[in-house]
Design an enzyme around this catalytic site. Structure first.
Site, PDB file in Angstrom:
ATOM      1  CG  HIS A 151       2.460  -4.573  -1.130  1.00 58.41           C
ATOM      2  ND1 HIS A 151       3.329  -5.577  -0.820  1.00 58.41           N
ATOM      3  CD2 HIS A 151       3.160  -3.686  -1.873  1.00 58.41           C
ATOM      4  CE1 HIS A 151       4.505  -5.304  -1.355  1.00 58.41           C
ATOM      5  NE2 HIS A 151       4.442  -4.165  -2.001  1.00 58.41           N
ATOM      6  CG  HIS A 193       4.642  -9.596  -4.152  1.00 61.62           C
ATOM      7  ND1 HIS A 193       3.524  -9.442  -3.377  1.00 61.62           N
ATOM      8  CD2 HIS A 193       5.681  -9.204  -3.368  1.00 61.62           C
ATOM      9  CE1 HIS A 193       3.869  -8.966  -2.188  1.00 61.62           C
ATOM     10  NE2 HIS A 193       5.174  -8.817  -2.166  1.00 61.62           N
TER      11      HIS A 193
HETATM   12  C1  BG6 Z   1       7.670  -7.356   0.003  1.00 61.37           C
HETATM   13  C2  BG6 Z   1       8.900  -8.201   0.108  1.00 61.37           C
HETATM   14  O1  BG6 Z   1       6.515  -8.157   0.084  1.00 61.37           O
HETATM   15  O2  BG6 Z   1       7.681  -6.654  -1.235  1.00 61.37           O
HETATM   16  C3  BG6 Z   1      10.152  -7.336  -0.017  1.00 61.37           C
HETATM   17  O3  BG6 Z   1       8.912  -8.862   1.362  1.00 61.37           O
HETATM   18  C4  BG6 Z   1      10.093  -6.498  -1.268  1.00 61.37           C
HETATM   19  O4  BG6 Z   1      11.333  -8.136  -0.007  1.00 61.37           O
HETATM   20  C5  BG6 Z   1       8.757  -5.765  -1.370  1.00 61.37           C
HETATM   21  O5  BG6 Z   1      11.161  -5.575  -1.225  1.00 61.37           O
HETATM   22  C6  BG6 Z   1       8.630  -5.092  -2.734  1.00 61.37           C
HETATM   23  O6  BG6 Z   1       7.507  -4.256  -2.741  1.00 61.37           O
HETATM   24  P1  BG6 Z   1       7.434  -2.979  -3.676  1.00 61.37           P
HETATM   25  O7  BG6 Z   1       6.057  -2.468  -3.488  1.00 61.37           O
HETATM   26  O8  BG6 Z   1       8.493  -2.038  -3.184  1.00 61.37           O
HETATM   27  O9  BG6 Z   1       7.728  -3.456  -5.065  1.00 61.37           O
END
Ligand code: BG6
Length: 477
Positions: free
Chosen positions: A173, A235
């Protein structure tokens, strides 16, 4: 621009991610007119539910996870009419025929697997056996995409047994976040940066994804994963790729992903001395990581910092420092590109002149800042001062534009058939191939993470990673 009519089957439709992100995202797209009236969303899970009960659940989710507006209630009533529900058994035969009978032959067909990876291959097989995996169908899978190279390969094999690669959408995402895409615009739609974007002009890069929250409600999953698997493999590696990749010749899914894979394949192995793992400790206010996971012996890291090298011509000798962790002092995600100091100062008695810094903020307050040196306008002779050239997206684009959530954009991309912002199978495997030996090394040595205070910037050892190179992390928050 409205997308074509579609049938979206959402497996795991009553789960947390579906309620928090996917369904609210679809609702917003409906609200702005991008999801056409002929679109349908078919919720699916193991539990027997009537369509009415499912709609009531979705109503609650939308009310909880979208902002209230004067029109929300009316739009919601119409949105709910697009929803159906069918119970299926992901591990058995029940429900699949009923699902197949619900799908329309002449509209885009997407299957969104918001379920654990152990169910991916089974669901793909059932879709195939029941004639639903048509050549135009799309299958969307959530992370984690495996826990190592071997499991990722098995997942790829399971999916590819029933779908072609161009039908498979692996979600990360972070790629749906506005600023992450803006990084590509910044680099490749401006002529200013690209000539400087290399080892000659850049001293180092910092990529930080700091979270103030902990692992609430996900203790079991997280303790099996840790920050390296949960955040770095996907990420942070994606952010690194977009920062370091060569300009693709065009903005098409494979051209972009080819360049990202090359970056991952160029990553050097990371020696243990270039890694600092941390675990948040108990503090006066409450429990620590070990209490949260209920295992006093856990060696899982809730924080990690690494010094990484992209071994290619463009980046030779330029360290990329990555760090991510839970329960840190603020929620901040940013990429900092530190340019080299000017080679020579013509100004006497002004002290050292620092290189420019380009800060790409992903959250909060998405935007871009260029730290620039100017003449201090104050009295007292010729002095220099560092000031930000600041651009906040919210301000630049007008305060009333609600930024799209990553999931909204990604789901619409699936319907449009655009894979640019999704991980290709070889990309996921390449990232695991880099991560696996790093994890294996600390597991072999039974290394314990360094404790760090909640609300801090992580363990001292992470600061040392830069200090010993004569550099400093940008402060979190
Ligand atoms: C997720 C992780 O993919 O991304 C989580 O599994 C994390 O541990 C999250 O908190 C963070 O996403 P964002 O969009 O809140 O930065």
């Amino acid at each position: 621009i409205p997308v074509n009519a579609f049938d979206l089957v959402l497996f795991g439709a009553t789960g947390d991610l579906a309620r928090r992100k996917i369904l609210p995202g679809l609702f917003h797209r409906y609200e702005v007119g991008q999801m056409p009236e002929e679109a349908r969303i078919i919720g699916s899970a193991r539990t027997e539910l009537s369509t009415e009960a499912f709609r009531a659940d979705v109503r609650q989710a939308i009310e909880e996870f979208t902002p209230e507006t004067p029109t929300r209630a009316a739009v919601l009533e119409r949105f709910l009419l697009k929803l159906d529900y069918v119970a299926v058994d992901a591990r058995g035969d029940a429900g699949w025929q009923a699902l197949a009978a619900m799908l329309r032959p002449d509209v885009v067909r997407a299957f969104y697997l918001s379920v654990g990876p152990s169910l991916f291959a089974g669901i793909a097989r059932q879709l195939d056996c029941h004639g639903m995996a048509t050549p135009e169908a799309r299958i969307v899978v959530e992370k984690p995409f495996g826990r190592d190279l071997e499991t990722a390969r098995a997942l790829n094999a399971g999916l590819r047994a029933c779908f072609e690669e161009h039908q498979i959408y692996r979600i990360d995402h972070y790629l749906g976040k506005e600023t992450v895409q803006n990084l590509m615009a910044l680099r490749f739609a401006n002529s200013l940066f690209e000539p400087l974007w290399n080892a000659t002009h850049i001293d180092h890069v910092q990529i930080t994804v700091a979270e103030s929250l902990g692992i609430e409600g996900r203790e079991a999953y997280y303790d099996q994963s840790g920050a390296m698997r949960d955040m770095v493999q996907n990420h942070l590696v994606q952010l690194l790729c977009l920062t370091a990749m060569e300009p693709p010749s065009k903005f098409t899914p494979n051209a972009v992903r080819d360049e990202k894979v090359k970056v991952i394949e160029a990553l050097d192995p990371v020696p243990p001395g270039d890694i600092a793992r941390g675990q948040y400790r108990a503090d006066k206010g409450g429990d620590g990581y070990l209490d949260h996971v209920g295992d006093a012996q856990s060696r899982t890291e809730s924080f990690i910092a690494l010094k990484v090298h992209v071994a290619n011509w463009r980046w030779a000798g330029v360290p990329f420092y990555l760090r991510t962790g839970k329960r840190l002092r603020a929620r901040v995600s940013e990429i900092v590109v530190q340019f080299r100091d000017p080679p020579h100062s013509i100004f006497p008695n002004v002290g050292p002149i620092h290189g420019n810094k380009l800060i790409i903020r992903l959250q909060p307050d998405e935007g871009i800042t260029l730290r620039t040196t100017i003449k201090d306008p104050g009295p007292g002779g010729f002095r220099l001062a560092e000031v930000p050239l600041d651009m906040s997206f919210a301000e630049a684009l007008g305060g009333d534009v609600r930024p799209q959530d990553a999931y909204e954009r990604l789901v619409m991309d699936v319907i449009r058939g655009d894979q640019t912002l999704f991980m290709r199978g070889d990309e996921a495997e390449a990232a695991w191939a880099w991560v696996d030996p790093i994890i294996a090394e600390w597991e072999k040595n039974r290394d314990r993470p360094y404790p760090y205070d909640q609300g801090s910037s992580g363990p001292e050892e992470a600061l040392m990673l830069l200090h010993r190179d004569g550099r400093r992390w940008r402060q979190i928050g």
